[in-house]
Design a protein around this motif. Structure first.
Motif, PDB file in Angstrom:
ATOM      1  N   SER A  31       0.849  -1.189   0.000  1.00 42.85           N
ATOM      2  CA  SER A  31       0.000   0.000   0.000  1.00 42.85           C
ATOM      3  C   SER A  31       0.883   1.236   0.000  1.00 42.85           C
ATOM      4  O   SER A  31       1.944   1.242   0.618  1.00 42.85           O
ATOM      5  CB  SER A  31      -0.889   0.043   1.247  1.00 42.85           C
ATOM      6  N   TYR A  32       0.431   2.261  -0.681  1.00 43.10           N
ATOM      7  CA  TYR A  32       1.138   3.531  -0.739  1.00 43.10           C
ATOM      8  C   TYR A  32       0.139   4.638  -0.425  1.00 43.10           C
ATOM      9  O   TYR A  32      -0.999   4.587  -0.883  1.00 43.10           O
ATOM     10  CB  TYR A  32       1.713   3.782  -2.137  1.00 43.10           C
ATOM     11  N   VAL A  33       0.564   5.634   0.341  1.00 41.17           N
ATOM     12  CA  VAL A  33      -0.283   6.782   0.650  1.00 41.17           C
ATOM     13  C   VAL A  33       0.573   8.037   0.663  1.00 41.17           C
ATOM     14  O   VAL A  33       1.785   7.983   0.890  1.00 41.17           O
ATOM     15  CB  VAL A  33      -1.007   6.644   2.011  1.00 41.17           C
ATOM     16  N   CYS A  34      -0.096   9.175   0.429  1.00 37.91           N
ATOM     17  CA  CYS A  34       0.584  10.462   0.573  1.00 37.91           C
ATOM     18  C   CYS A  34       0.791  10.755   2.053  1.00 37.91           C
ATOM     19  O   CYS A  34      -0.014  10.360   2.893  1.00 37.91           O
ATOM     20  CB  CYS A  34      -0.258  11.577  -0.047  1.00 37.91           C
ATOM     21  N   LYS A  35       1.872  11.457   2.365  1.00 36.51           N
ATOM     22  CA  LYS A  35       2.079  11.926   3.733  1.00 36.51           C
ATOM     23  C   LYS A  35       0.976  12.919   4.069  1.00 36.51           C
ATOM     24  O   LYS A  35       0.367  13.523   3.181  1.00 36.51           O
ATOM     25  CB  LYS A  35       3.442  12.604   3.865  1.00 36.51           C
ATOM     26  N   HIS A  36       0.736  13.139   5.353  1.00 32.26           N
ATOM     27  CA  HIS A  36      -0.342  14.027   5.787  1.00 32.26           C
ATOM     28  C   HIS A  36      -0.179  15.448   5.251  1.00 32.26           C
ATOM     29  O   HIS A  36      -1.167  16.121   4.966  1.00 32.26           O
ATOM     30  CB  HIS A  36      -0.448  14.049   7.311  1.00 32.26           C
ATOM     31  N   ASP A  37       1.064  15.891   5.076  1.00 34.61           N
ATOM     32  CA  ASP A  37       1.285  17.252   4.567  1.00 34.61           C
ATOM     33  C   ASP A  37       1.518  17.277   3.053  1.00 34.61           C
ATOM     34  O   ASP A  37       1.879  18.306   2.495  1.00 34.61           O
ATOM     35  CB  ASP A  37       2.451  17.911   5.289  1.00 34.61           C
ATOM     36  N   ASN A  38       1.332  16.130   2.393  1.00 32.81           N
ATOM     37  CA  ASN A  38       1.492  15.972   0.934  1.00 32.81           C
ATOM     38  C   ASN A  38       2.902  16.281   0.437  1.00 32.81           C
ATOM     39  O   ASN A  38       3.099  16.574  -0.736  1.00 32.81           O
ATOM     40  CB  ASN A  38       0.462  16.814   0.174  1.00 32.81           C
ATOM     41  N   THR A  60       6.463  20.542  -6.090  1.00 33.56           N
ATOM     42  CA  THR A  60       5.421  19.536  -6.339  1.00 33.56           C
ATOM     43  C   THR A  60       4.829  19.089  -5.013  1.00 33.56           C
ATOM     44  O   THR A  60       5.383  19.373  -3.949  1.00 33.56           O
ATOM     45  CB  THR A  60       5.974  18.303  -7.084  1.00 33.56           C
ATOM     46  N   LYS A  61       3.714  18.403  -5.085  1.00 35.66           N
ATOM     47  CA  LYS A  61       3.103  17.830  -3.887  1.00 35.66           C
ATOM     48  C   LYS A  61       2.516  16.479  -4.250  1.00 35.66           C
ATOM     49  O   LYS A  61       2.227  16.194  -5.412  1.00 35.66           O
ATOM     50  CB  LYS A  61       2.026  18.751  -3.318  1.00 35.66           C
ATOM     51  N   CYS A  62       2.334  15.660  -3.245  1.00 36.51           N
ATOM     52  CA  CYS A  62       1.782  14.330  -3.448  1.00 36.51           C
ATOM     53  C   CYS A  62       0.272  14.439  -3.666  1.00 36.51           C
ATOM     54  O   CYS A  62      -0.437  15.100  -2.907  1.00 36.51           O
ATOM     55  CB  CYS A  62       2.078  13.452  -2.237  1.00 36.51           C
ATOM     56  N   LEU A  68      -3.341   6.028  -6.650  1.00 39.63           N
ATOM     57  CA  LEU A  68      -1.938   5.867  -6.287  1.00 39.63           C
ATOM     58  C   LEU A  68      -1.316   7.247  -6.106  1.00 39.63           C
ATOM     59  O   LEU A  68      -1.646   8.182  -6.835  1.00 39.63           O
ATOM     60  CB  LEU A  68      -1.178   5.113  -7.367  1.00 39.63           C
ATOM     61  N   PRO A  69      -0.411   7.402  -5.127  1.00 36.64           N
ATOM     62  CA  PRO A  69       0.212   8.714  -4.894  1.00 36.64           C
ATOM     63  C   PRO A  69       1.307   9.022  -5.919  1.00 36.64           C
ATOM     64  O   PRO A  69       2.135   8.164  -6.233  1.00 36.64           O
ATOM     65  CB  PRO A  69       0.791   8.575  -3.491  1.00 36.64           C
ATOM     66  N   TYR A  70       1.267  10.234  -6.436  1.00 28.80           N
ATOM     67  CA  TYR A  70       2.277  10.742  -7.361  1.00 28.80           C
ATOM     68  C   TYR A  70       2.632  12.164  -6.960  1.00 28.80           C
ATOM     69  O   TYR A  70       1.786  12.900  -6.446  1.00 28.80           O
ATOM     70  CB  TYR A  70       1.736  10.770  -8.803  1.00 28.80           C
TER      71      TYR A  70
END
Length: 72
Positions: A31-38, A60-62, A68-70
């Motif tokens: 699993s992949y997720v963005c950090k809370h602050d992106n 850039t930001k997540c 999926l996070p990019y």
């Protein structure tokens, strides 16, 4: 009989020390997720906890694309 008791204790200790139980589980790999602050993303490791996987480049930001996070 003592062998089985010792084996059960060892198995219980190993499960507790390696995170095989669900008490501390945060996620299911992979699993992949963005950090809370992106600012980057996290990845789920084999014991079910998120680890820092990277930082987005400056400017850039997540964000999620197709779930999926990019970094964009």
């Amino acid at each position: 009989m003592k062998f089985f008791a010792v084996a059960a204790l060892v198995a219980t200790a190993l499960a507790a020390s390696t995170g095989l139980d669900n008490r501390g589980k945060q996620c299911t790999p992979p699993s992949y997720v963005c950090k809370h602050d992106n600012s980057g993303w996290l990845v789920c490791n084999v014991d079910g906890t998120f680890l820092d996987a990277g930082v987005c480049p400056e400017g850039t930001k997540c964000t999620y694309i197709n779930n999926l996070p990019y970094c964009v």
